[in-house]
Design a protein around this motif. Sequence first.
Motif, PDB file in Angstrom:
ATOM      1  N   GLY A   1      46.716  56.263  40.170  1.00 29.07           N
ATOM      2  CA  GLY A   1      47.329  55.394  41.446  1.00 29.07           C
ATOM      3  C   GLY A   1      46.482  55.231  42.451  1.00 29.07           C
ATOM      4  O   GLY A   1      46.205  54.343  43.145  1.00 29.07           O
ATOM      5  N   LEU A   2      45.216  56.217  42.434  1.00 28.24           N
ATOM      6  CA  LEU A   2      44.761  55.701  42.836  1.00 28.24           C
ATOM      7  C   LEU A   2      43.360  55.051  43.159  1.00 28.24           C
ATOM      8  O   LEU A   2      43.141  53.426  44.200  1.00 28.24           O
ATOM      9  CB  LEU A   2      43.207  56.994  43.647  1.00 28.24           C
ATOM     10  N   ARG A   3      43.242  53.838  42.813  1.00 27.07           N
ATOM     11  CA  ARG A   3      42.358  52.959  41.215  1.00 27.07           C
ATOM     12  C   ARG A   3      43.221  51.293  42.040  1.00 27.07           C
ATOM     13  O   ARG A   3      42.710  51.106  42.525  1.00 27.07           O
ATOM     14  CB  ARG A   3      42.156  52.978  40.515  1.00 27.07           C
ATOM     15  N   PHE A   4      44.635  51.450  41.138  1.00 28.04           N
ATOM     16  CA  PHE A   4      45.588  50.298  41.931  1.00 28.04           C
ATOM     17  C   PHE A   4      45.577  50.344  43.379  1.00 28.04           C
ATOM     18  O   PHE A   4      45.222  49.541  43.820  1.00 28.04           O
ATOM     19  CB  PHE A   4      46.866  50.964  41.263  1.00 28.04           C
ATOM     20  N   GLY A   5      45.412  51.962  44.239  1.00 26.66           N
ATOM     21  CA  GLY A   5      45.472  51.512  46.049  1.00 26.66           C
ATOM     22  C   GLY A   5      44.588  50.850  46.808  1.00 26.66           C
ATOM     23  O   GLY A   5      44.070  50.481  47.224  1.00 26.66           O
ATOM     24  N   LEU A   6      42.989  51.323  45.530  1.00 25.54           N
ATOM     25  CA  LEU A   6      41.411  50.366  46.262  1.00 25.54           C
ATOM     26  C   LEU A   6      41.863  49.068  46.167  1.00 25.54           C
ATOM     27  O   LEU A   6      41.391  48.713  46.346  1.00 25.54           O
ATOM     28  CB  LEU A   6      40.888  51.272  45.681  1.00 25.54           C
ATOM     29  N   GLU A   7      42.137  49.274  44.825  1.00 25.86           N
ATOM     30  CA  GLU A   7      42.363  47.572  44.463  1.00 25.86           C
ATOM     31  C   GLU A   7      43.369  46.745  45.238  1.00 25.86           C
ATOM     32  O   GLU A   7      42.805  45.357  45.935  1.00 25.86           O
ATOM     33  CB  GLU A   7      43.143  47.434  42.732  1.00 25.86           C
TER      34      GLU A   7
ATOM     35  N   ARG B   1      41.727  49.723  34.105  1.00 26.78           N
ATOM     36  CA  ARG B   1      42.021  49.091  32.953  1.00 26.78           C
ATOM     37  C   ARG B   1      44.026  48.770  32.558  1.00 26.78           C
ATOM     38  O   ARG B   1      44.566  49.879  31.851  1.00 26.78           O
ATOM     39  CB  ARG B   1      41.462  49.298  31.283  1.00 26.78           C
ATOM     40  N   THR B   2      44.089  47.612  32.158  1.00 24.59           N
ATOM     41  CA  THR B   2      45.780  47.253  32.059  1.00 24.59           C
ATOM     42  C   THR B   2      45.499  46.325  30.496  1.00 24.59           C
ATOM     43  O   THR B   2      44.611  45.859  29.949  1.00 24.59           O
ATOM     44  CB  THR B   2      46.173  46.710  32.644  1.00 24.59           C
ATOM     45  N   TRP B   3      46.640  46.297  29.802  1.00 25.67           N
ATOM     46  CA  TRP B   3      47.190  45.940  28.900  1.00 25.67           C
ATOM     47  C   TRP B   3      46.824  44.216  29.393  1.00 25.67           C
ATOM     48  O   TRP B   3      47.196  43.184  28.455  1.00 25.67           O
ATOM     49  CB  TRP B   3      48.158  46.053  28.111  1.00 25.67           C
TER      50      TRP B   3
ATOM     51  N   GLU C   1      35.284  41.731  44.156  1.00 30.45           N
ATOM     52  CA  GLU C   1      34.643  42.320  43.181  1.00 30.45           C
ATOM     53  C   GLU C   1      34.710  43.919  43.340  1.00 30.45           C
ATOM     54  O   GLU C   1      34.659  44.270  41.691  1.00 30.45           O
ATOM     55  CB  GLU C   1      32.598  41.991  43.392  1.00 30.45           C
ATOM     56  N   ARG C   2      34.559  43.900  44.198  1.00 30.88           N
ATOM     57  CA  ARG C   2      34.693  45.684  44.712  1.00 30.88           C
ATOM     58  C   ARG C   2      36.779  46.366  43.993  1.00 30.88           C
ATOM     59  O   ARG C   2      36.435  47.155  43.610  1.00 30.88           O
ATOM     60  CB  ARG C   2      34.620  46.134  46.061  1.00 30.88           C
ATOM     61  N   ALA C   3      37.359  45.244  44.247  1.00 31.85           N
ATOM     62  CA  ALA C   3      38.423  45.171  43.892  1.00 31.85           C
ATOM     63  C   ALA C   3      38.700  45.044  42.285  1.00 31.85           C
ATOM     64  O   ALA C   3      39.688  45.796  41.603  1.00 31.85           O
ATOM     65  CB  ALA C   3      39.809  43.591  44.630  1.00 31.85           C
ATOM     66  N   ASN C   4      38.274  44.270  41.434  1.00 35.75           N
ATOM     67  CA  ASN C   4      37.918  44.091  40.132  1.00 35.75           C
ATOM     68  C   ASN C   4      37.290  45.614  39.722  1.00 35.75           C
ATOM     69  O   ASN C   4      38.004  45.808  38.652  1.00 35.75           O
ATOM     70  CB  ASN C   4      37.173  42.836  39.836  1.00 35.75           C
ATOM     71  N   ARG C   5      36.104  45.928  39.795  1.00 32.57           N
ATOM     72  CA  ARG C   5      35.666  46.668  39.338  1.00 32.57           C
ATOM     73  C   ARG C   5      36.995  48.024  39.529  1.00 32.57           C
ATOM     74  O   ARG C   5      36.717  49.384  39.118  1.00 32.57           O
ATOM     75  CB  ARG C   5      34.513  47.994  40.587  1.00 32.57           C
TER      76      ARG C   5
END
Length: 821
Positions: free
Chosen positions: A783-789, A818-820, A810-814
């Motif tokens: 959840g936090l990764r999606f929020g940062l993206e 990982r998703t399907w 590029e930061r958003a992508n990092r």
Amino acid sequence: MAGGRCQRPGCDGSYEDAGGGERCCGVCGRPPVVSADGLLSSPATGITGRAGSGAPGSGAAGSGRRAGAAAEATRGMPSPAAPVSVHGTGGGAAFGSSGSSGSARGRLGAGLVTVPQVPRPDPHTAVLEHPEVPERKRFCSRGDCGAPVGRRRGGQPGPTEGFCTKCGHPYSFVPKLRPGDMVHGQYEVVGCLAHGGLGWIYLAVDHAVADRWVVLKGLLDTGDEEALAVAVSERRFLAEIEHANIVRIYNFVEHLDPTTGSLDGYIVMEYVGGKSLKDLANDRRTPQGRRDPLPVEQACAYGIEALEALGELHRRHLLYCDFKVDNAIQQHDQLKLIDMGAVRRMDDHESPIYGTIGYQAPEIAELGPSVASDLYTVARTLAVLTFDFQGYTNVFADSLPDPEHIEVFRTYESFYRLLVRATDPDRSRRFASAEEMAEQLTGVLREVVALQSGEPRPAPSQLFGPELRVVDTQLVPADGGGSLLGARGGDPKGATASPGAITLRPLDPAAAALALPVPRVDPADPNAGFLAGLTTVAPAELLPALRAAPLDSLELRLRELRAHLEAGDAPGAQALLREIETEPGTGWGGDWRVVWNHGLVALARGEHESAALSFDAVYDAFPGELAPKLALAVAAELLGQPDTAAEYYRLVWAMDHGWVGAAFGLARVCLAAGDRPGAVAALEAVPEASVHHTPARIAAVRARLRQRTPHDPLLGDLAAAAREVTRLAECGLDAGRREQLATEVLGGALDWVLSGSHGARTDGGRASPELPSLLGSPLDERGLRFGLERSYRLLARLAQRGEERIELVERANRFRPRTWV
């Protein structure tokens, strides 16, 4: 209790039992000034002779002049040649004089503190049932004698009338008037109230004016030409004084004594019922029976009212000369001076000078009374009221105890500094006027009340303008980055900050000097109007404009000096300062504004110890002002003294939440000391009306998150930071700053979750049950990764430059998990 050396100067006797629990000196016959149980007992008013070797004693400004934090801020520095003087600055209350009228406020406390009222008693209850003067208080009234008279001999009571065995002068302590006597066909005597330095005081009824209560003050004894001269002087000019804080003189009358056939004189005064400061002080007792000093705020309230009264006398070119705890009465919510017997004209160099040991200024015998000596007596009275001032008539007759031993001095440094200046051995270095001392005492009172109540007590300064700007509102870390927990610069694998205090970028001394308040322009300066017209001139054009001024003056030079500092030319400012300090009346011991600017130049040049010394001198001169305390805080911070800096920042912030620089300064030193809650509390207290409210709240969010260790219980701070970001967005925070803050909060939360910190749930990547979401994102890794993206992509859309946009994407992508798809 017998024994003990006599407290009177010049007497080698010791105290002996005199019967009835009284003690008197076996040589001079006088009682102690402070009794064994702590009761105040001022010695009888006496006449100061002109002869003598000058002022004895070590003076009030000896060792221990600086108390508390100031000692640390200026430790190891050389002392200036002299403290700051404000004489010669002229022009209004802010510069040493005031043209205000004699009207009083009408109630104690200056609107800052409530002083318990003292009801006016039934006047009949004040009448003495058996009026007599105790033998221990009987002295020859001749000014150059003062020998004990009327004393017990051979077991027989001392005579109440007779002749002094030393000089042959007649004395009488018998009341001349009896109840029912009619004086001047108008005043019916009710009885005796007291016996003062100039004779008996009677209560009477004025049948010619609505049966009002009045006081008749008689002469010490019939035929005393010196006492008669004093009474005539009172009749001549005191009857013209009408002031709420001064007893009203109605009349001067004569009465034929039917017993002796002599014509006795009486002053007719207003009757003031209530309690004297002496009685109010003596009524306060500890459970052990000792005197309990008055609260400092109550004593300050009395001092302000006394200075109102003295200021009115000084405006009329009169000196009071004998202010002390005995000579002021509180009635309801008002203080009045009640004994005008020692009042004299400023140009009177012949009349006897009346004063009291322990209150009178040391230079009186040599130089005579002055405005400065009147202010001295007020300061001594404040000292007597606020702590157990043992020895104030002998050991400390001309000085103050070391603040290390006096709790009220340690607690309220500004109060101590005010007393030090008002009792300086050099009277030219004391306050220049009653108005100036009252202004500073009111500032001290505001400080005391603010510290006690926790509520700010702001007031505009007559000496300094407002705070110009606030430096370092970003609280930038020493590495220049965000220094959040691990997620520095948006890197999900950033290194965790080291535990302990937060290291911030050092404060810029030159910027800090220019942010401090500027002294107000002296309106009496010939260039005051010219300088007022230059407020909108561009900095690049200011120096040429100043050099084109038609006249030279101190204010013009000081504005030119500041222009050099604003242009970044510290050497030019230093050179000009040296020129100014060589001129007569400026520099140390001269104009205080020069000393202030000396501190600014020293600060800008990195000479922080010299700057602290200058600001400390201004604090000595104006203990009720905030600007010197803020400047001392800045100097202490730059000197690496965080405790001292925090003390002064906290003091300024407690007084006035309009001085936002103190809040940011306090936050800096708190963070440097590892006190994160203290820093956050200071920043979140910045009022919404301030232009720095939003920067302070943003800094508070970052202060919660920066340099947290993996084992910190971060959950509460994460939740508080998220709530603050949401609140700021609702209050109009622009989208760019909102999303930048969001990345900092979410990044810190992600590092916290990944590190397995205290309170984090990393098993299976599930969200924390205590806080299921943060800024709309579940509190787990995914959840936090999606929020940062999401936040970084929004920042990319808002970016103005292509390179910045690419970096944010590029930061958003990092951060994207990982998703399907």
